[in-house]
Design an enzyme around this catalytic site. Structure first.
Site, short mmCIF file in Angstrom:
data_model
loop_
_atom_site.label_atom_id
_atom_site.label_comp_id
_atom_site.label_asym_id
_atom_site.label_seq_id
_atom_site.Cartn_x
_atom_site.Cartn_y
_atom_site.Cartn_z
N GLU A 131 0.83 -1.22 0.00
CA GLU A 131 0.00 0.00 0.00
C GLU A 131 0.86 1.26 0.00
OE1 GLU A 131 -2.90 -0.32 -0.93
OE2 GLU A 131 -3.32 -2.39 -0.39
N CYS A 146 7.70 -9.60 -6.53
CA CYS A 146 7.75 -8.21 -6.08
C CYS A 146 6.58 -7.91 -5.15
CB CYS A 146 7.69 -7.29 -7.30
SG CYS A 146 7.60 -5.53 -6.89
N CYS A 165 10.88 -5.03 -6.30
CA CYS A 165 11.84 -5.54 -7.28
C CYS A 165 12.69 -4.36 -7.76
CB CYS A 165 11.12 -6.20 -8.45
SG CYS A 165 10.25 -5.06 -9.52
ZN LIG Z 1 -2.39 -3.01 -5.00
ZN LIG Z 2 8.04 -4.73 -9.04
#
Ligand SMILES: [Zn+2]
Ligand SMILES: [Zn+2]
Length: 175
Positions: A131, A146, A165
């Site tokens: 978030e 990720c 990532c």
């Molecule tokens: Zn999301």
């Molecule tokens: Zn990513």
């Protein structure tokens, strides 16, 4: 230096909140504090769904943003929804400053499994960083490892890392 502020929404386990704060501080490399105020979520409860409207809570969080705030992350255990979806694990304002996560559906007990506080801590950390990624204008990432990968079920959360990532990291840095 501005702070990442964790804002409790309703009752929350202090240990879980502290663990989240230290996890986020080390991943995001930003000082983190737990707000001394909290939001009572009851105004956002909708009896017909027996859930709490995520966007209404996010809106109310705005009043807790101060000049000290880098980002404000609401943390709750109530079940969140937005009208077009059955539930959400969290919601954020694209580009900031507020995001919100719920531990409700991250608990093993929700799926009829034995309590596992370590799994809960990991999932909450990943969803919280996710978030915050949205508040940094990041969209969903195709890399399933990720933290910005979309997650529509906890199994997806368990597969990903709690960090960004390299391409996502680079997108944040250029801003
Ligand atoms: Zn999301
Ligand atoms: Zn990513």
């Amino acid at each position: 230096m501005k702070l990442l502020q964790l804002l409790p929404i309703g009752d929350l386990d202090t240990r879980l909140l502290n663990a989240l704060g230290s996890g986020m501080a080390s991943i995001l490399r930003i000082p983190c504090e737990i707000a001394t105020t909290r939001i009572d979520p009851e105004f956002a409860y909708h009896g017909e769904r027996q859930q709490y409207h995520s966007s209404e809570l996010l809106h109310a969080m705005q009043a807790h943003v101060t000049t000290e705030s880098w980002r404000v992350l609401g943390v709750t255990t109530v079940d969140l929804y937005i009208p077009i979806l059955t539930f959400v694990f969290g919601e954020a304002q694209m580009g900031g400053p507020c995001g919100l996560v719920s531990a409700h559906r991250l608990r093993q007990e929700f799926y009829g499994l034995p309590t596992d506080s370590e799994i809960l801590r990991q999932r909450l950390l990943k969803e919280a960083v996710h978030e915050i990624g949205h508040t940094l204008s990041l969209t969903h990432c195709d890399d399933s490892q990720c933290v910005m990968a979309p997650s529509h079920a906890v199994e997806w959360i368990d597969l990903k890392a709690s960090s960004l990532c390299e391409p996502c990291q680079a997108r944040v840095l250029v801003r």
